[in-house]
Design a protein around this motif. Sequence first.
Motif, short mmCIF file in Angstrom:
data_model
loop_
_atom_site.label_atom_id
_atom_site.label_comp_id
_atom_site.label_asym_id
_atom_site.label_seq_id
_atom_site.Cartn_x
_atom_site.Cartn_y
_atom_site.Cartn_z
N ARG A 166 24.21 -19.20 76.56
CA ARG A 166 25.48 -19.81 76.14
C ARG A 166 26.45 -18.75 75.62
O ARG A 166 27.64 -18.75 75.95
N ILE A 167 25.93 -17.82 74.82
CA ILE A 167 26.76 -16.75 74.26
C ILE A 167 27.26 -15.84 75.38
O ILE A 167 28.45 -15.49 75.44
N PHE A 195 24.79 -19.52 65.86
CA PHE A 195 24.94 -20.26 67.11
C PHE A 195 25.93 -21.41 67.03
O PHE A 195 26.71 -21.61 67.97
N PRO A 196 25.96 -22.18 65.94
CA PRO A 196 26.92 -23.29 65.87
C PRO A 196 28.38 -22.84 65.79
O PRO A 196 29.28 -23.63 66.02
N GLU A 227 31.24 -21.18 69.69
CA GLU A 227 32.30 -21.82 70.46
C GLU A 227 33.67 -21.59 69.80
O GLU A 227 34.65 -21.31 70.48
N VAL A 241 20.80 -11.22 67.57
CA VAL A 241 19.69 -12.16 67.57
C VAL A 241 18.43 -11.38 67.22
O VAL A 241 18.21 -10.29 67.76
N ARG A 246 23.16 -14.36 64.61
CA ARG A 246 22.90 -15.73 65.10
C ARG A 246 24.19 -16.52 65.02
O ARG A 246 25.06 -16.32 65.84
N TRP A 305 13.99 -21.24 73.24
CA TRP A 305 15.07 -21.75 72.41
C TRP A 305 16.16 -20.69 72.24
O TRP A 305 17.35 -20.96 72.39
N LEU A 306 15.73 -19.45 71.95
CA LEU A 306 16.69 -18.36 71.78
C LEU A 306 17.38 -18.03 73.11
O LEU A 306 18.59 -17.78 73.13
N HIS A 354 18.10 -19.98 75.53
CA HIS A 354 19.12 -21.01 75.77
C HIS A 354 20.42 -20.62 75.05
O HIS A 354 21.51 -20.65 75.64
N HIS A 355 20.32 -20.24 73.80
CA HIS A 355 21.50 -19.84 73.03
C HIS A 355 22.10 -18.54 73.55
O HIS A 355 23.33 -18.39 73.61
#
Length: 173
Positions: free
Chosen positions: A85-86, A39-40, A43, A54, A37, A78-79, A81-82
């Motif tokens: 992004r990844i 996620f934060p 970037e 995940v 994970r 929700w997952l 979406h992340h």
Amino acid sequence: RIGLVDPSKKKAVHDALVAAIRRLHEKFPGKRIIINRGFPLVEEVAGFIDGVLVESLYQTSAPGTQSYSAVSEEGTQWLLHHIQRIKSKGLPVFVVDYVPPGDAALAQATAQRITDQGCIPFITTPGLKGESLAPLREVPRRILVLHGWAQEDDDRPAFPADTLTATLLQMPL
């Protein structure tokens, strides 16, 4: 857990994790780093990691029990979406979902849904002992291997186990 227990330390924990990943990347070039994970962090560490893991995109299990259930639609969205992004960072996403060991159809269907999202699936049980339910499954097989030599061949092996066929195939089989 420090950032979760004491919110005032959240930024410090975040920065420490980013620094640790960068340091690992520098210290062990060529080794693969996959974060679970995180996620934060994606970037800031995208250039230093080789993928993101995940868990429980479609199917999950309750910790410490043998109960399995589908993930709620909101949880899956929700997952996803992340995950998008990844993936936009060019990173592979590995998804581990949990399915009862006796439900091969659900395991295969879940693996296909994960693949359809552009992710790499691994369907297993919550013990995480390497039991793959999908997409790879053991398939029992019977294999017939014929071996022999020409009757006029004088230097034939004394035992079937000494034949070239046995020598080449014994280990893989």
